[in-house]
Design a protein around this motif. Structure first.
Motif, PDB file in Angstrom:
ATOM      1  N   ALA A 119       0.106  45.737  10.232  1.00  0.00           N
ATOM      2  CA  ALA A 119       2.083  46.566   9.438  1.00  0.00           C
ATOM      3  C   ALA A 119       2.253  47.240   9.388  1.00  0.00           C
ATOM      4  O   ALA A 119       2.152  48.530   9.401  1.00  0.00           O
ATOM      5  N   ASP A 120       1.457  47.359   8.665  1.00  0.00           N
ATOM      6  CA  ASP A 120       1.766  48.913   7.218  1.00  0.00           C
ATOM      7  C   ASP A 120       0.921  50.260   7.778  1.00  0.00           C
ATOM      8  O   ASP A 120       2.161  51.268   7.827  1.00  0.00           O
ATOM      9  N   VAL A 121      -0.087  49.447   8.138  1.00  0.00           N
ATOM     10  CA  VAL A 121      -0.614  51.020   8.914  1.00  0.00           C
ATOM     11  C   VAL A 121       0.413  51.915  10.804  1.00  0.00           C
ATOM     12  O   VAL A 121       0.484  52.459  10.841  1.00  0.00           O
ATOM     13  N   ALA A 122       0.741  50.757  11.308  1.00  0.00           N
ATOM     14  CA  ALA A 122       2.019  50.794  12.351  1.00  0.00           C
ATOM     15  C   ALA A 122       2.900  52.153  12.018  1.00  0.00           C
ATOM     16  O   ALA A 122       3.374  53.218  12.603  1.00  0.00           O
ATOM     17  N   THR A 123       3.109  51.754  10.918  1.00  0.00           N
ATOM     18  CA  THR A 123       4.524  52.807  10.310  1.00  0.00           C
ATOM     19  C   THR A 123       4.469  53.748   9.583  1.00  0.00           C
ATOM     20  O   THR A 123       4.848  54.355   9.236  1.00  0.00           O
ATOM     21  N   ARG A 124       3.101  53.448   8.440  1.00  0.00           N
ATOM     22  CA  ARG A 124       2.871  54.124   7.407  1.00  0.00           C
ATOM     23  C   ARG A 124       1.556  55.341   7.700  1.00  0.00           C
ATOM     24  O   ARG A 124       1.300  55.668   6.312  1.00  0.00           O
ATOM     25  N   PHE A 125       0.956  55.161   8.372  1.00  0.00           N
ATOM     26  CA  PHE A 125      -0.176  56.344   8.815  1.00  0.00           C
ATOM     27  C   PHE A 125       0.106  57.683   8.206  1.00  0.00           C
ATOM     28  O   PHE A 125      -1.121  57.783   8.068  1.00  0.00           O
ATOM     29  N   MET A 141      -4.085  63.062  15.424  1.00  0.00           N
ATOM     30  CA  MET A 141      -4.709  62.089  15.589  1.00  0.00           C
ATOM     31  C   MET A 141      -5.229  60.536  15.176  1.00  0.00           C
ATOM     32  O   MET A 141      -5.492  59.763  15.902  1.00  0.00           O
ATOM     33  N   LEU A 142      -4.310  60.058  14.561  1.00  0.00           N
ATOM     34  CA  LEU A 142      -3.857  58.914  13.684  1.00  0.00           C
ATOM     35  C   LEU A 142      -2.829  58.494  14.662  1.00  0.00           C
ATOM     36  O   LEU A 142      -3.349  56.781  14.727  1.00  0.00           O
ATOM     37  N   TRP A 143      -2.194  58.891  15.205  1.00  0.00           N
ATOM     38  CA  TRP A 143      -0.618  58.672  15.685  1.00  0.00           C
ATOM     39  C   TRP A 143      -1.741  58.025  17.537  1.00  0.00           C
ATOM     40  O   TRP A 143      -1.887  57.147  17.848  1.00  0.00           O
ATOM     41  N   LEU A 144      -2.312  59.215  18.173  1.00  0.00           N
ATOM     42  CA  LEU A 144      -3.802  59.217  19.094  1.00  0.00           C
ATOM     43  C   LEU A 144      -4.283  57.716  19.229  1.00  0.00           C
ATOM     44  O   LEU A 144      -4.239  57.008  19.517  1.00  0.00           O
ATOM     45  N   ARG A 145      -4.819  57.569  17.698  1.00  0.00           N
ATOM     46  CA  ARG A 145      -5.641  56.329  17.653  1.00  0.00           C
ATOM     47  C   ARG A 145      -4.987  54.646  17.871  1.00  0.00           C
ATOM     48  O   ARG A 145      -5.528  53.898  18.283  1.00  0.00           O
ATOM     49  N   ARG A 204     -10.937  58.663   6.375  1.00  0.00           N
ATOM     50  CA  ARG A 204     -12.190  59.301   7.051  1.00  0.00           C
ATOM     51  C   ARG A 204     -12.858  58.482   7.627  1.00  0.00           C
ATOM     52  O   ARG A 204     -13.244  59.384   9.063  1.00  0.00           O
ATOM     53  N   ASP A 205     -12.898  57.487   8.007  1.00  0.00           N
ATOM     54  CA  ASP A 205     -12.962  56.886   9.122  1.00  0.00           C
ATOM     55  C   ASP A 205     -12.385  56.778  10.499  1.00  0.00           C
ATOM     56  O   ASP A 205     -13.485  56.240  11.259  1.00  0.00           O
ATOM     57  N   TRP A 206     -11.356  56.285   9.697  1.00  0.00           N
ATOM     58  CA  TRP A 206     -10.443  56.680  11.337  1.00  0.00           C
ATOM     59  C   TRP A 206     -10.924  58.117  12.118  1.00  0.00           C
ATOM     60  O   TRP A 206     -10.465  57.242  13.361  1.00  0.00           O
ATOM     61  N   LEU A 207     -10.682  58.855  11.634  1.00  0.00           N
ATOM     62  CA  LEU A 207     -11.414  60.247  11.906  1.00  0.00           C
ATOM     63  C   LEU A 207     -12.070  60.317  12.460  1.00  0.00           C
ATOM     64  O   LEU A 207     -12.129  61.075  13.782  1.00  0.00           O
ATOM     65  N   LYS A 236     -14.238  60.270  18.777  1.00  0.00           N
ATOM     66  CA  LYS A 236     -15.987  59.254  18.539  1.00  0.00           C
ATOM     67  C   LYS A 236     -14.809  59.201  20.196  1.00  0.00           C
ATOM     68  O   LYS A 236     -15.356  58.733  21.242  1.00  0.00           O
ATOM     69  N   LEU A 237     -14.095  58.083  20.192  1.00  0.00           N
ATOM     70  CA  LEU A 237     -13.019  57.217  21.095  1.00  0.00           C
ATOM     71  C   LEU A 237     -12.762  58.764  21.753  1.00  0.00           C
ATOM     72  O   LEU A 237     -12.331  59.041  23.799  1.00  0.00           O
ATOM     73  N   LEU A 238     -11.955  60.056  21.303  1.00  0.00           N
ATOM     74  CA  LEU A 238     -11.200  60.659  21.997  1.00  0.00           C
ATOM     75  C   LEU A 238     -11.709  61.819  22.423  1.00  0.00           C
ATOM     76  O   LEU A 238     -11.725  62.201  23.914  1.00  0.00           O
ATOM     77  N   GLY A 239     -12.921  62.182  22.038  1.00  0.00           N
ATOM     78  CA  GLY A 239     -13.579  63.538  22.050  1.00  0.00           C
ATOM     79  C   GLY A 239     -14.051  63.662  23.258  1.00  0.00           C
ATOM     80  O   GLY A 239     -14.836  62.671  23.590  1.00  0.00           O
ATOM     81  N   GLY A 240     -13.652  65.033  23.588  1.00  0.00           N
ATOM     82  CA  GLY A 240     -14.424  65.007  24.666  1.00  0.00           C
ATOM     83  C   GLY A 240     -14.467  66.738  25.064  1.00  0.00           C
ATOM     84  O   GLY A 240     -14.454  67.382  24.130  1.00  0.00           O
TER      85      GLY A 240
END
Length: 426
Positions: free
Chosen positions: A320-326, A345-349, A405-408, A413-417
């Motif tokens: 809940a916190d990350v959803a609104t405060r990332f 980037m965190l929004w796209l994650r 840092r870990d989230w980025l 890894k998930l979206l890069g290409g």
């Protein structure tokens, strides 16, 4: 080039009349486009998907089938009461191809918009506008937008004394452009500065991004409303989540509505929003949006349970916190180590984790570093070269500093290409 007039095209006008007026009055909804006073249909026919090429080209090189499709798309829009036709000098052959059909239509029924990029030399801006007017084969446009005020340098080129806005107002005085606005992909401070600018009469309207998955620009819409600016939402179907090809998860969460219909109602539930751009590639691309018209009056209550499900899915996926405060406490890309757009980037994650929007995330993520001032900052491909000390100092104000840092790294890894380009760079 001698410009055609609607008076020379009476058979074409008569051919349209039988469906145009009746169906439009029965179904289309119009909103007053701010201080312009124009009665704007809640859907606009955007001109960046149906043209032959993203590079300018002679009309003689346009394939007949492509031109037939473009003209059929315009005629379908008008049958539905979508009287706003918008394009831009930067949309390749779009203006030239529209210039074939627009003079055959009843000019007084149309709201035609084109957009011209700002220039350091305002004389170049004026030259480009005159070329666009000639391509459109019109004597005037109803709406002229300064295209892509995406940072403060471009804002200054636009609003400085004697700059592009001053030229646009002179064109208005000459009867070549009836109302002056701007389009933007900028960060909030730049958008607010542009909306609040009062020199040369300020702006009459704004084209900007706002839809369910990205509500960041709402304060700009509120300020536009305070200043009585028309509000045009850019690309709610494509940039709003690639909704022509929604993920199964998003489709499930939006049921019983199609995600396009949900997003349309989400936007139009706010009276401050006047029109949504539909970048139609073919006549049938209007069908889903038009199906939302009978629901607009009850839009807020219709979408409420869907919004609740979508919000809950996001909270369950990332917390809940990350959803609104990332994005809280993260540096802007200019101050970020490696010039990374961390919040983007965190929004796209989050979207990928909550709604399986991996393809959308890849499309946007890989524009970072390749989208110019339309999508500024870099992605995380060079994250490993940044020291922990430098990184931790940059994110110290984030409530999630120990995780960023870990989230980025996870996002890359998930979206890069493969690196991507904007359509106009293709």
């Amino acid at each position: 080039m001698a410009r055609s007039s609607s008076a020379n095209s009476k058979p074409a006008i008569a051919a349209l009349a039988f469906t145009w007026t009746l169906e439009r009055r029965l179904s289309m909804i119009y909103r007053t486009f701010g201080r312009t006073g124009l009665q704007m249909p809640v859907f606009s026919c955007g001109g960046m998907r149906y043209q032959q090429s993203w590079s300018d080209m002679p009309l003689a090189d346009v394939e007949k089938e492509n031109q037939r499709n473009l003209e059929a798309t315009i005629r379908r829009a008008l049958e539905l009461g979508i009287t706003h036709i918008e394009t831009a000098r930067g949309y390749g052959s779009s203006e030239r191809q529209l210039g074939v059909i627009l003079p055959t239509l009843p000019r007084e029924e149309l709201i035609v918009q084109t957009k011209i990029a700002p220039e350091a030399d305002p004389a170049v801006f004026e030259k480009h506008f005159e070329e666009s007017l000639d391509r459109l084969n019109l004597d005037y446009v109803d709406l002229l937008a300064i295209h892509g005020i995406n940072n403060h340098e471009l804002l200054w080129q636009s609003v400085r004394p004697g700059g592009c806005l001053s030229i646009a107002r002179r064109l208005q005085s000459a009867g070549k452009a009836r109302h002056i606005g701007f389009s933007t992909h900028a960060a909030m401070p730049t958008i607010l500065d542009a909306i609040g600018h009062q020199g040369d009469g300020g702006f009459d309207y704004v084209n900007l991004h706002w839809y369910y998955i990205n509500q960041t620009n709402w304060p700009a819409i509120e300020l536009a409303h305070e200043h009585d600016l028309g509000v045009f939402i850019i690309s709610p179907n494509d940039k709003g989540g690639m909704l022509y090809r929604p993920t199964d998860k998003l489709t499930e969460l939006c049921a019983p509505l199609h995600p396009i219909v949900f997003n349309t109602l989400f936007c139009l539930a706010r009276p401050e929003v006047h029109t949504l751009s539909l970048g139609a590639a073919r006549p049938s691309d209007f069908d889903l949006q038009v199906s939302s018209l009978p629901m607009i009056e009850q839009a807020s209550s219709t979408i409420a349970p869907i919004v609740e499900r979508l919000d809950q899915a996001m909270q369950q996926a990332v917390g809940a916190d990350v959803a609104t405060r990332f994005a809280e406490g993260l540096p802007d890309w200019e101050e970020s180590p490696g010039y990374m757009s961390m919040a983007i980037m965190l929004w796209l994650r989050n979207l990928a984790k909550a709604y399986d929007m991996v393809e959308y995330g890849q499309m946007r993520y890989n524009l970072l570093g390749n989208g110019g001032h339309w999508f500024e900052g870099l992605n995380a491909k060079n994250l490993e070269s940044i020291s922990d000390e430098q990184f931790n100092k940059a994110v110290k104000d984030s409530p999630f500093a120990q995780h960023v840092r870990d989230w980025l790294a996870e996002t890359h890894k998930l979206l890069g290409g493969s690196e991507l380009k904007r359509l106009s760079q293709s």
